[in-house]
Design an enzyme around this catalytic site. Structure first.
Site, PDB file in Angstrom:
ATOM      1  N   HIS A 126      45.634 -72.772 -17.943  1.00 18.80           N
ATOM      2  CA  HIS A 126      44.658 -72.431 -18.923  1.00 18.80           C
ATOM      3  C   HIS A 126      45.380 -71.596 -20.083  1.00 18.80           C
ATOM      4  CE1 HIS A 126      41.642 -69.221 -20.115  1.00 18.80           C
ATOM      5  NE2 HIS A 126      41.040 -70.193 -20.663  1.00 18.80           N
ATOM      6  N   SER A 127      44.956 -71.612 -21.306  1.00 18.90           N
ATOM      7  CA  SER A 127      45.787 -71.029 -22.426  1.00 18.90           C
ATOM      8  C   SER A 127      47.064 -70.817 -22.521  1.00 18.90           C
ATOM      9  CB  SER A 127      44.825 -69.457 -22.272  1.00 18.90           C
ATOM     10  OG  SER A 127      44.876 -68.772 -23.465  1.00 18.90           O
ATOM     11  N   PHE A 128      47.472 -69.619 -22.470  1.00 22.39           N
ATOM     12  CA  PHE A 128      49.105 -69.556 -22.323  1.00 22.39           C
ATOM     13  C   PHE A 128      49.556 -70.341 -21.336  1.00 22.39           C
ATOM     14  CE2 PHE A 128      52.790 -67.064 -20.188  1.00 22.39           C
ATOM     15  CZ  PHE A 128      53.602 -67.189 -21.286  1.00 22.39           C
TER      16      PHE A 128
END
Lengths: 255, 255, 255
Positions: free
Chosen positions: B85-87
């Site tokens: 998720h995300s980073f």
């Protein structure tokens, strides 16, 4: 051969002619047509050369166009809602040029909208075109087989594994010629037939946005058009949610 | 430290390893992992250096990668669905380079997909990078605090006020270094591991479209990938609708 | 004239001021305001010159701005959620410049966000601007009539035929002047009032993406903003699903 789906007596409101795409046949529409019938509409799903039971692989786009147009004329259908899915989008463009007087509205369902002089292959990212050309060469030049992995990930991404495999088992190699034909579409862009675009928002066959994609890239070529959206993918949603697709086709096709 | 969530006996179908993003810790996945268990799947949410209980602020991207890869190896997990998720998207890229033989599929959930030689910061609009650099300087240089207003409007836009404030109270300043590291991702782009992109359609962290954005901008770098969409934002939907997220992760992760 | 919709006693939470767009009047908001009331919020839908019962066709954008701002001031409303739909987006920009101290948040619902020095017409594709100019000339120069076909296909695409016709029958020619006025919006871009964008995902009035469109093209001009999405079109969803619109306005407008 055309699959005919008749609505209940007295319930007829719209007459749909449903044109399937590549790596498919008229059976693509079976469940959707039944749902359209249930909603009181007529639905015809014409088969065209090189598909369904026809083993020919050297068909042309003009032959496909002629088959669909002739079927509509032979049944003397008028005021039809002419629906094209995927490659079928290019077919309803050429059919609309041939028999505009029989068509009440054209509806693209994640269908190609070609500019004058373009081919379907022109709409694909270059790596995809290369892949298709390599697949065609490897299979003898006239057809393009559909690899399971590509089908499962981008054509039937919302399906579970068993459904994706079931659908893929019925996929025949696609006659390659019509995908690469440049089409004369000058008359299409002079037609004033109302048009709609039904966009299935999880369709992974084309990149979404950035110069490719069903919507807004293809749809944007239609000028004034009616936009309808539904959650779905390219190949499996007509099987898992035909009632949804039918309702959206009615929203796209009604006056 | 890794949070382990065990599914009911006999129900095991998929093994998820869930990698969280910045301004978060493994608790991000708590409710989603429980829902995955309820659906009969295993789920592990490894913590990595500089997050969770670890006060270090000088961690590197390589240390984070090593921690996640080591955790997977230590448990001897195989055929995993590796979710970032995300980073965490950039983390599953580097973990996939290290232990490709243990991974059945990689799934990005609004996760960064970096090109070879890029940093996470390279994916952000210049004004956001400037803001983060200023926040880092103001806080002594090694961490970036998350302003409530930015979090509420763009990370938790679908949350009501009380939930947004509750979530933000648990957010610690993020170690800045890994966000600016240029990563060697040559091996990633040679991997043939199947990949999916789960796009939460109301995620406001990145501009949507026009050269930025999770989908189709980041996802488009994956070549052939499976697209799955769900309505959600970056931080609060895993708390308010973990059952939805779990179902979509299964759609993204299954064969 | 302003339509006042009062919420139940004790239920007041937010105070909405709802600014309609072109080819509409304050009645656009009638059902949505009633739903906001039902949810415990106050809602005001100010009418402005050249619309509703006012036959003037030579109104200016400044007069419209003044009318809305004066109405808010006269009622001594504070901390309002100022909502602008379509052309009303440009109005809430100029109203926010005039009375920023009364505004708690500005919410664009498929509303124009103009850059400093731009007009609403500058946001439209050139063929649409030409069509509007021709329609204005054909009608004597000061107003633009709305052709049924354009309205039905792009403003009310989700409506059934009877609803589209019913809505269109009430549409009056729109005063043309304000659509072509270049606006001084320097102060707007210095304001720190929180802002949200509610995007109705099937809105067909503007092309979606590729340099035009409500979101992300217009919304992206707001800097940090809260994104909320709902399925809907430009004109009919407030009539068919006012409860949905009201809930989404609350999600967009709350702290």
């Amino acid at each position: 051969m055309t699959h005919v789906y008749s609505g209940a007596a007295g319930a007829k409101q719209l007459t749909f002619v449903l044109v399937h795409g590549s790596w498919a046949d008229a059976g693509y529409w079976k469940e959707t047509a039944a749902e359209l019938n249930r909603l009181g509409h007529e639905a015809f799903a014409p088969e065209y050369p090189g598909h369904g039971g026809d083993p020919r692989t050297d068909v042309t786009h003009a032959e496909i166009t002629e088959a669909v147009a002739d079927d509509i004329a032979r049944r003397d259908l008028r005021g039809i809602v002419l629906v094209g899915h995927s490659f079928g989008g290019s077919v309803i463009q050429t059919v609309a040029q041939r028999i505009p007087e029989r068509i009440g509205r054209i509806v693209f369902m994640d269908g190609f909208v070609l500019l004058d002089g373009q081919s379907v292959a022109d709409q694909l990212p270059p790596p995809v075109v290369q892949q298709f050309q390599q697949l065609a060469q490897a299979s003898g030049g006239q057809t393009i087989p559909m690899p399971y992995e590509l089908y499962r990930e981008t054509f039937a991404n919302l399906a579970d594994g068993p459904l994706a495999r079931y659908l893929h088992r019925q996929v025949l190699p696609e006659p390659a010629g019509p995908l690469f034909e440049k089409l004369d579409l000058k008359r299409f862009y002079g037609l004033t037939i109302p048009r709609s675009y039904l966009y299935l928002t999880s369709d992974g066959v084309l990149p979404q946005g950035e110069g490719y994609g069903w919507h807004p890239h293809m749809s944007g070529r239609l000028g004034v058009f009616r936009l309808i959206k539904a959650e779905g993918d390219h190949m499996s949603t007509v099987k898992t949610h035909p009632g949804l697709i039918a309702r959206k086709l009615v929203e796209a096709g009604r006056d």
